[in-house]
Scaffold this motif. Structure first.
Motif: not given
Length: 70
Positions: A23-35, A42-51, A57-60
């Motif tokens: 809810t807070r990141v704005g991506i589906t639970m299915a996409n979180i499950s895939i990650l 692949a992952i979009r920078f906007s998704t990485l930034e939101g996470l 946290c930092q990307p690392g």
């Protein structure tokens, strides 16, 4: 080469549910499950930034590169 995504660990550390993260990141639970399950190609920078923003946290901290054994 393998990229491991540490969403589960970060969720436990932040005492946050997958539903709240979704809810807070704005991506589906299915996409979180895939990650989480290492199925993402692949992952979009906007998704990485939101996470990173929501998990504070930092990307690392979220992504880890694991070299294949040769």
């Amino acid at each position: 080469m393998t990229i491991k995504v540490h969403i589960d660990r970060l969720l436990v550390e932040r005492q946050m549910s997958v539903t709240e993260l979704s809810t807070r990141v704005g991506i589906t639970m299915a996409n979180i499950s895939i990650l989480k399950n290492g199925k993402a190609k692949a992952i979009r920078f906007s998704t990485l930034e939101g996470l990173c923003d929501v998990l504070e946290c930092q990307p690392g901290e979220l992504l880890e590169y694991i070299e294949d054994k040769k």
